[in-house]
Design an enzyme around this catalytic site. Structure first.
Site, short mmCIF file in Angstrom:
data_model
loop_
_atom_site.label_atom_id
_atom_site.label_comp_id
_atom_site.label_asym_id
_atom_site.label_seq_id
_atom_site.Cartn_x
_atom_site.Cartn_y
_atom_site.Cartn_z
CE1 TYR A 193 0.67 1.83 4.18
CE2 TYR A 193 1.12 -0.52 4.39
CZ TYR A 193 1.25 0.78 4.86
OH TYR A 193 1.98 1.02 6.01
CE1 TYR A 221 6.62 2.27 7.12
CE2 TYR A 221 8.67 3.49 6.82
CZ TYR A 221 7.34 3.45 7.21
OH TYR A 221 6.73 4.59 7.67
CG PHE A 278 5.44 9.22 1.29
CD1 PHE A 278 5.00 9.45 -0.01
CD2 PHE A 278 6.43 8.26 1.48
CE1 PHE A 278 5.56 8.74 -1.09
CE2 PHE A 278 6.98 7.55 0.43
CZ PHE A 278 6.54 7.78 -0.86
CD GLU A 279 3.20 3.96 6.75
OE1 GLU A 279 4.21 4.03 7.48
OE2 GLU A 279 2.12 3.47 7.14
CB ILE A 280 5.57 2.71 -0.30
CG1 ILE A 280 5.17 4.03 -0.96
CG2 ILE A 280 5.18 1.53 -1.20
CD1 ILE A 280 5.84 4.29 -2.30
#
Length: 390
Positions: A193, A221, A278-280
């Site tokens: 995500y 991460y 903001f993080e993927i």
């Protein structure tokens, strides 16, 4: 030599021109738009039907996209009143990246989304939209919380001038993003995500797929901004973490990144954290047994409410301790801004694709932990780092 009549020449020229017009219109109507597939992994375009994918409704596009597209989606927690600010975020991310890939979007809310909200975001995104409701028990004060103590602590935080000192909704958000968002059925079906919030900006045109990069390089991460947390908001978070580690010594990954979040080998927490607006990340990292136990332990302390624990330090401590440090990634190429702070890439090749000013980047501010990240992860500093950091 036989000379053709002038009238015949004109007719022949007209036929040729009409043929060219028909051919061009045929190509435009039936040949796939190449920009849709830029950067994607396609083995055989002959398997694709020959029509312009942009003519499809957003909800119908995914079945025509490359089958090697990553199982991923954008995830946003938002309120109906966030619509206008969220549309700005969506449009910029679509413009700089997603118009080529059409990844879907999951929207979550503790109340039902309005028809107006749904209609506008469906129109704005290029992939499919899914709308989910946050369960009430995940957005309410647990029974074990002493509310008199809670409100008394909030007053103390107000006296210290702490942002959101007495905001209950902010605490619900932090608790939900720390331990519940990944359990939502709409999120669980995805492997990765990308968290997106209202009022954010994306500065750089991306010529690669961050989701694909994460998968191909086994990253768990990724972040763009790392800063220092206000210690007054999390006084007991590190002591609680140390207690958890004592109870579960095997939770620590042998190749952890403790030296990023602590300057004294774990005695204290230096406050460095990844800014989670903001993080993927991989969904299954949060679903892991060790993280689930960690969150449950923190949650039972009540300090999401008694103090003002944020999801950013919770996520960052967990990633730094429980994940392989080699699976943590800094997306320097993604220029990003969240109200108050931003990241702008330094290298010339990337800057040519961006519309931001490195002088305005938080990376060289005393609040930033990016220099600590480079040092802790033994990464070389950008070539012109010293020029901007003075």
């Amino acid at each position: 030599m036989v000379r053709l009549p002038r009238k015949f020449k004109r007719v022949l020229l007209l036929v040729v021109l009409l043929t060219l017009v028909v051919f061009v219109r045929f190509k435009k109507q039936y040949i796939p738009t190449i920009s849709v597939f830029e950067g994607s992994l396609i083995d055989n375009r002959d398997t694709l039907s020959y029509f312009n994918i942009s003519n499809l409704e957003p909800s119908e596009r995914s079945e025509w996209l490359p089958n090697k597209r990553v199982n991923a989606a954008f995830v946003t927690l938002a309120r109906n009143e966030d619509l206008n600010d969220l549309l700005k975020s969506i449009r910029k991310l679509e413009k700089t990246f997603n118009h080529k890939y059409h990844y879907g979007w999951v929207f979550l809310n503790n109340e039902e989304f309005s028809d107006e909200f749904k209609e506008h975001v469906i129109e704005a995104v290029s992939g499919k939209c899914e709308f989910g409701l946050v369960p009430q028990e995940q957005w309410s004060i647990p029974e074990y919380i002493d509310q008199d103590k809670m409100h008394e602590n909030w007053k103390k935080l107000q006296e210290l001038g702490i942002l959101y000192a007495d905001k209950e909704s902010y605490r619900h958000m932090c608790r939900f993003e720390s331990g519940f968002f990944y359990r939502h059925p709409l999120v669980q079906k995805y492997e990765y995500y990308w968290r997106v919030e209202p009022s954010v900006d994306f500065f750089c045109d991306l010529d690669f797929d961050p989701f694909a990069y994460m998968k191909e390089n086994n990253k768990a991460y990724a972040f763009t901004i790392t800063v220092t947390e206000y210690s007054e908001t999390i006084p007991s978070l590190w002591p609680s973490t140390k207690e958890f580690i004592k109870m579960h010594p095997n939770a620590l990954h042998p190749n952890n990144a403790l030296n990023f979040i602590s300057n004294d080998d774990g005695e204290t927490y230096n406050g460095c954290h990844f800014w989670t607006n903001f993080e993927i990340a991989k969904v299954d990292f949060w679903e892991s047994e060790v993280y689930s136990k960690y969150f449950d332990y923190l949650d039972k302390s009540g300090n999401f409410f008694y103090e003002r624990w944020g999801d950013a330090p919770v996520h960052s401590i967990a990633v730094s301790l429980f994940a392989d440090r080699d699976n943590i990634h800094f997306f320097n190429e993604i220029g990003y801004w969240h109200p108050g702070s931003g990241h702008c890439p330094l290298d010339d090749a990337t800057r040519a694709k961006c519309d931001c000013d490195p002088y305005e980047s938080i990376d060289y501010n005393g609040w930033s932990c990016l220099d600590k990240f480079y040092t802790a992860f033994e990464m070389p500093f950008p070539e012109n780092w010293s020029f901007y950091s003075h």
